[in-house]
Scaffold this motif. Structure first.
Motif, PDB file in Angstrom:
ATOM      1  N   MET A   1       0.844  -1.193   0.000  1.00 30.85           N
ATOM      2  CA  MET A   1       0.000   0.000   0.000  1.00 30.85           C
ATOM      3  C   MET A   1       0.883   1.247   0.000  1.00 30.85           C
ATOM      4  SD  MET A   1      -3.144   1.056   2.488  1.00 30.85           S
ATOM      5  CE  MET A   1      -4.034  -0.371   1.959  1.00 30.85           C
ATOM      6  N   GLY A  46      -5.331  -6.091   9.441  1.00 30.09           N
ATOM      7  CA  GLY A  46      -4.860  -5.397   8.236  1.00 30.09           C
ATOM      8  C   GLY A  46      -6.049  -4.930   7.420  1.00 30.09           C
ATOM      9  N   THR A  47      -6.903  -4.163   8.071  1.00 28.94           N
ATOM     10  CA  THR A  47      -8.208  -3.815   7.480  1.00 28.94           C
ATOM     11  C   THR A  47      -8.116  -2.741   6.406  1.00 28.94           C
ATOM     12  OG1 THR A  47     -10.507  -3.684   8.228  1.00 28.94           O
ATOM     13  CG2 THR A  47      -9.053  -1.961   8.999  1.00 28.94           C
ATOM     14  N   GLY A  48      -6.987  -2.045   6.349  1.00 28.47           N
ATOM     15  CA  GLY A  48      -6.806  -1.040   5.295  1.00 28.47           C
ATOM     16  C   GLY A  48      -7.855   0.055   5.397  1.00 28.47           C
ATOM     17  N   ILE A  68      -8.445  -3.991  12.527  1.00 24.86           N
ATOM     18  CA  ILE A  68      -7.113  -3.728  13.099  1.00 24.86           C
ATOM     19  C   ILE A  68      -6.227  -3.199  11.969  1.00 24.86           C
ATOM     20  CG2 ILE A  68      -5.154  -4.776  14.325  1.00 24.86           C
ATOM     21  CD1 ILE A  68      -7.788  -5.362  15.777  1.00 24.86           C
ATOM     22  N   PHE A  71      -1.435   1.496  10.231  1.00 28.32           N
ATOM     23  CA  PHE A  71      -1.062   2.848   9.801  1.00 28.32           C
ATOM     24  C   PHE A  71      -2.203   3.841   9.974  1.00 28.32           C
ATOM     25  CE2 PHE A  71       2.098   0.334   7.438  1.00 28.32           C
ATOM     26  CZ  PHE A  71       3.228   0.929   7.957  1.00 28.32           C
ATOM     27  N   ASN A  96      -0.862  -2.508  16.178  1.00 28.45           N
ATOM     28  CA  ASN A  96      -0.093  -3.535  15.474  1.00 28.45           C
ATOM     29  C   ASN A  96      -0.615  -4.926  15.866  1.00 28.45           C
ATOM     30  OD1 ASN A  96       1.920  -5.325  14.534  1.00 28.45           O
ATOM     31  ND2 ASN A  96       3.481  -3.729  14.767  1.00 28.45           N
ATOM     32  N   ASN A  98       0.862  -7.547  16.049  1.00 31.78           N
ATOM     33  CA  ASN A  98       1.806  -8.279  16.915  1.00 31.78           C
ATOM     34  C   ASN A  98       1.339  -8.277  18.364  1.00 31.78           C
ATOM     35  OD1 ASN A  98       3.659  -8.737  14.875  1.00 31.78           O
ATOM     36  ND2 ASN A  98       4.663  -6.760  15.190  1.00 31.78           N
ATOM     37  N   ASN A 115      -7.405 -10.328   4.740  1.00 27.01           N
ATOM     38  CA  ASN A 115      -7.712 -10.035   3.341  1.00 27.01           C
ATOM     39  C   ASN A 115      -6.544  -9.312   2.684  1.00 27.01           C
ATOM     40  OD1 ASN A 115     -10.391 -11.058   3.309  1.00 27.01           O
ATOM     41  ND2 ASN A 115     -11.095  -9.213   4.397  1.00 27.01           N
ATOM     42  N   PHE A 116      -5.985  -9.928   1.673  1.00 27.67           N
ATOM     43  CA  PHE A 116      -4.936  -9.307   0.855  1.00 27.67           C
ATOM     44  C   PHE A 116      -3.780  -8.825   1.736  1.00 27.67           C
ATOM     45  CE2 PHE A 116      -8.783  -9.657  -1.346  1.00 27.67           C
ATOM     46  CZ  PHE A 116      -8.429 -10.029  -2.625  1.00 27.67           C
ATOM     47  N   ASP A 118      -0.164  -8.265   3.320  1.00 29.02           N
ATOM     48  CA  ASP A 118       1.105  -7.980   2.638  1.00 29.02           C
ATOM     49  C   ASP A 118       1.865  -9.298   2.430  1.00 29.02           C
ATOM     50  OD1 ASP A 118       0.671  -5.187   2.647  1.00 29.02           O
ATOM     51  OD2 ASP A 118       1.304  -5.093   4.734  1.00 29.02           O
ATOM     52  N   LEU A 130       1.215 -12.406   7.894  1.00 25.99           N
ATOM     53  CA  LEU A 130       0.162 -12.552   8.917  1.00 25.99           C
ATOM     54  C   LEU A 130      -0.347 -13.981   9.030  1.00 25.99           C
ATOM     55  CD1 LEU A 130      -1.850  -9.216   8.461  1.00 25.99           C
ATOM     56  CD2 LEU A 130      -0.170  -9.780  10.225  1.00 25.99           C
TER      57      LEU A 130
HETATM   58  N1  SAM Z   1      -7.430  -5.662   3.709  1.00 21.62           N
HETATM   59  C1  SAM Z   1      -7.332  -4.479   2.878  1.00 21.62           C
HETATM   60  C2  SAM Z   1      -7.796  -4.774   1.480  1.00 21.62           C
HETATM   61  O1  SAM Z   1      -7.896  -5.960   1.129  1.00 21.62           O
HETATM   62  O2  SAM Z   1      -8.073  -3.825   0.737  1.00 21.62           O
HETATM   63  C3  SAM Z   1      -5.903  -3.892   2.906  1.00 21.62           C
HETATM   64  C4  SAM Z   1      -4.835  -4.754   2.296  1.00 21.62           C
HETATM   65  S1  SAM Z   1      -3.208  -4.049   2.420  1.00 21.62           S
HETATM   66  C5  SAM Z   1      -2.271  -4.899   1.245  1.00 21.62           C
HETATM   67  C6  SAM Z   1      -2.622  -4.767   3.930  1.00 21.62           C
HETATM   68  C7  SAM Z   1      -2.904  -3.897   5.158  1.00 21.62           C
HETATM   69  O3  SAM Z   1      -2.490  -4.607   6.316  1.00 21.62           O
HETATM   70  C8  SAM Z   1      -2.165  -2.588   5.141  1.00 21.62           C
HETATM   71  O4  SAM Z   1      -3.061  -1.510   5.340  1.00 21.62           O
HETATM   72  C9  SAM Z   1      -1.179  -2.732   6.303  1.00 21.62           C
HETATM   73  O5  SAM Z   1      -0.903  -1.497   6.938  1.00 21.62           O
HETATM   74  C10 SAM Z   1      -1.903  -3.684   7.221  1.00 21.62           C
HETATM   75  N2  SAM Z   1      -1.011  -4.427   8.114  1.00 21.62           N
HETATM   76  C11 SAM Z   1       0.073  -5.134   7.744  1.00 21.62           C
HETATM   77  N3  SAM Z   1       0.682  -5.651   8.829  1.00 21.62           N
HETATM   78  C12 SAM Z   1      -0.054  -5.274   9.899  1.00 21.62           C
HETATM   79  C13 SAM Z   1       0.071  -5.497  11.305  1.00 21.62           C
HETATM   80  N4  SAM Z   1       1.082  -6.198  11.807  1.00 21.62           N
HETATM   81  N5  SAM Z   1      -0.862  -4.954  12.118  1.00 21.62           N
HETATM   82  C14 SAM Z   1      -1.888  -4.217  11.610  1.00 21.62           C
HETATM   83  N6  SAM Z   1      -2.046  -3.977  10.285  1.00 21.62           N
HETATM   84  C15 SAM Z   1      -1.143  -4.491   9.453  1.00 21.62           C
END
Ligand code: SAM
Length: 216
Positions: A1, A46-48, A68, A71, A96, A98, A115-116, A118, A130
């Motif tokens: 992202m 990682g709800t974006g 959750i 950023f 986070n 973690n 969902n999706f 990283d 994750l």
């Molecule tokens: N789920 C959304 C979607 O499908 O549109 C967002 C996908 S985006 C690729 C992954 C998201 O996971 C990012 O916003 C990132 O900041 C969050 N993320 C990654 N590692 C995380 C962590 N350890 N704790 C919380 N959020 C996390």
């Protein structure tokens, strides 16, 4: 992202504490008080920008949803959706993953959505995925017995890795799809990333993984 620095994000989050819970450790074991009912709680890690959970919360008013997101510059879009929709069953945590066990007690969560996530394709970064075993252990700690992870992604490498990780951990795999949008799965709510990647013609992979720790 791609992250754009938003200097106003932390103020925005603080101003919307009804939807973005600012002191989540205080609610460990008491999330039913936050929602004001005993309904099941599902989290998305990682709800974006929150499109998936906003849709799920509208579709399922008897389930409480917590997003959750690490950023602040990203979660503000999810918070704005919560503010606009005024749903009692949709809240967000800017934390986070973690640290999930700081915020949730044993058996407090019924389902985890990923969902999706990283992909972290480099082997040396595998621990950040994750679906790495340490995250599966964190989810197990906060999930009810027999709780589930529902996972979807466009990334074949992450999907294959995750299937192995789930299996090695002893999770039971269900409803595996190698092309979700061509399957007969009903009620799919698309995430922002899902719209983007499926719009480019990419296949979406999905699986449900269940913890086999139910008392007999
Ligand atoms: N789920 C959304 C979607 O499908 O549109 C967002 C996908 S985006 C690729 C992954 C998201 O996971 C990012 O916003 C990132 O900041 C969050 N993320 C990654 N590692 C995380 C962590 N350890 N704790 C919380 N959020 C996390």
């Amino acid at each position: 992202m791609r992250l754009r620095h938003k200097p106003w994000a932390s103020d925005f989050i603080a101003e919307h504490s009804q939807y973005a819970i600012s002191n989540p450790e205080e609610y460990k074991g008491k999330w039913n008080e936050v929602f004001g009912n005993q309904n099941p709680i599902h989290i998305e890690v990682g709800t974006g920008k929150g499109q998936f959970l906003a849709g799920m919360a509208q579709q399922n008013p008897d389930i409480n949803y917590l997003g959750i997101e690490l950023f602040d510059s990203v979660i503000v879009a999810a918070i704005q959706k919560a503010v606009d929709l005024e749903l009692p069953n949709f809240k967000l945590l800017n934390v986070n993953a973690n640290d999930l066990t700081n915020y949730f007690d044993h058996n407090e969560i019924e389902r985890v959505y990923l969902n999706f996530s990283d992909p972290w394709p480099k082997v040396r970064h595998a621990k950040r995925r994750l679906t790495y075993k340490s995250f599966l252990s964190l989810y197990e700690t906060i999930l009810v017995k027999g709780g589930e992870i529902h996972f979807k992604t466009d990334n074949q490498g992450l999907f294959e890795y995750s299937l192995i990780s789930f299996s090695e951990y002893g999770l039971q795999l269900k409803f595996l799809s190698l092309d979700l949008h061509a399957s007969n799965y009903e009620g799919n709510i698309m995430t922002e990333y899902e719209e983007k990647f499926s719009g480019k013609g990419q296949r979406i992979y999905r699986v449900e993984a269940k913890y086999m720790n139910e008392e007999k």
